[in-house]
Design an enzyme around this catalytic site. Structure first.
Site, PDB file in Angstrom:
ATOM      1  CB  SER A   1     -44.794  33.780  -9.211  1.00  0.00           C
ATOM      2  OG  SER A   1     -45.382  32.502  -9.377  1.00  0.00           O
TER       3      SER A   1
ATOM      4  CE1 TYR B   1     -40.107  31.277  -9.971  1.00  0.00           C
ATOM      5  CE2 TYR B   1     -42.178  30.520  -9.029  1.00  0.00           C
ATOM      6  CZ  TYR B   1     -41.485  31.251  -9.983  1.00  0.00           C
ATOM      7  OH  TYR B   1     -42.185  31.969 -10.920  1.00  0.00           O
TER       8      TYR B   1
ATOM      9  CE  LYS C   1     -40.650  34.750  -9.226  1.00  0.00           C
ATOM     10  NZ  LYS C   1     -40.423  35.928 -10.082  1.00  0.00           N
TER      11      LYS C   1
END
Length: 279
Positions: free
Chosen positions: A145, A158, A162
């Site tokens: 991401s 998150y 990532k």
């Protein structure tokens, strides 16, 4: 995006596994791979979703269900690919989850994010790379991401998981890139998927989840999964490590690296503006 003949040449006759293939980017990747001559194992935690996508593709695809972070499930995916089509040529570690917020994120939220967004990639590579080294060929595609290059406002699990996915992909490419193994790391911003619509909102902090979603939507265009899949396949065909469906992420990343303190101050201002839109 019209894909070139080089893309078809890259994938024709190849066997690929796509995790998270029942929807979103994964489903689009599976369809585009099949369109370009590949045979695909469509894997997803939701068996009906995987079966639906595989059924739409037809004879060039089979479906499989299970947790993409579980080493036993990954081995089953590899076995399914080999028995259905032949040795695995490409592995798309695409399954991912949102969830979690800030310091109130639970251990379970941290564990889930790291398991799916990072450890799933490590476990897949651990099982695939030895065989690829023997054959002198293989390709690993990590869906990370832009949050792994920059950060994700509102969601620490998150963002951190990532970042770790990007770091592992870099290590994998450096370590095995001269031994026949290709690696690409995909770092999009907003993509029109269930993850963006509701997957970033944790039960214990909906406000942080909405901040995360608004940050992504405010940063740039929201692309379709098909647009992302086309960019990914073109990047893999070119053996490009960093694949950026949103090209502006490169400038953001360069700005971050050139003056880290200024970039952090700017991110603080961006966060404040999202938290106080009427100010």
């Amino acid at each position: 995006m019209e894909l070139s003949g080089a893309v078809t040449d890259t994938f024709a006759g190849r066997t690929a596994i796509v995790t998270g293939g029942g929807s979103g980017i994964g489903a689009a990747l599976a369809r585009r791979l099949a369109d370009n001559g590949a045979q695909v194992v469509v894997a997803d935690l939701v068996s009906a979703a995987a079966a639906k996508v595989a059924g739409e593709i037809g004879a060039a695809a089979v479906s499989a269900a299970g947790d993409a972070g579980d080493a036993e499930v990954i081995q089953q995916l590899i076995d399914t690919a080999e028995s259905s089509f032949g040795p695995v040529d490409l592995y798309f570690a695409n399954a991912g989850i949102g969830g979690g917020a800030g310091l109130d994120s639970t251990d379970a939220q941290w564990s889930a994010g790291l398991e799916i967004n990072t450890m799933a990639h490590i476990r897949a590579a651990r099982l695939l790379v030895p065989g690829w080294l023997e054959r002198g060929t293989g390709y690993f595609v990590s869906t990370a991401s832009a949050a792994g290059l920059l950060t994700q406002l509102g969601s620490a699990p998150y963002s951190v998981s990532k970042h770790a996915a990007v770091g592992f992909a870099e290590w994998l490419s450096i370590t095995y890139g001269d031994k026949g193994i290709g690696v690409s790391c995909v770092c999009p911003m907003g993509v029109d998927t269930a993850l963006l619509r509701e997957g970033m909102i944790p039960e214990n902090n909906a406000e942080a989840g909405r901040l995360a979603i608004n940050a992504v939507k405010s940063a740039g265009a929201v692309l379709s999964p098909e647009e992302v899949a086309d960019t990914v396949l073109a990047g893999v065909a070119a053996r490009q490590f960093l694949i950026l469906p949103h090209p502006e992420v490169l400038q953001m990343y360069q700005n971050k690296g050139s003056d880290y303190d200024r970039w952090i101050r700017g991110m603080r201002r961006f966060q404040t503006a999202l938290e106080n839109p009427d100010a």
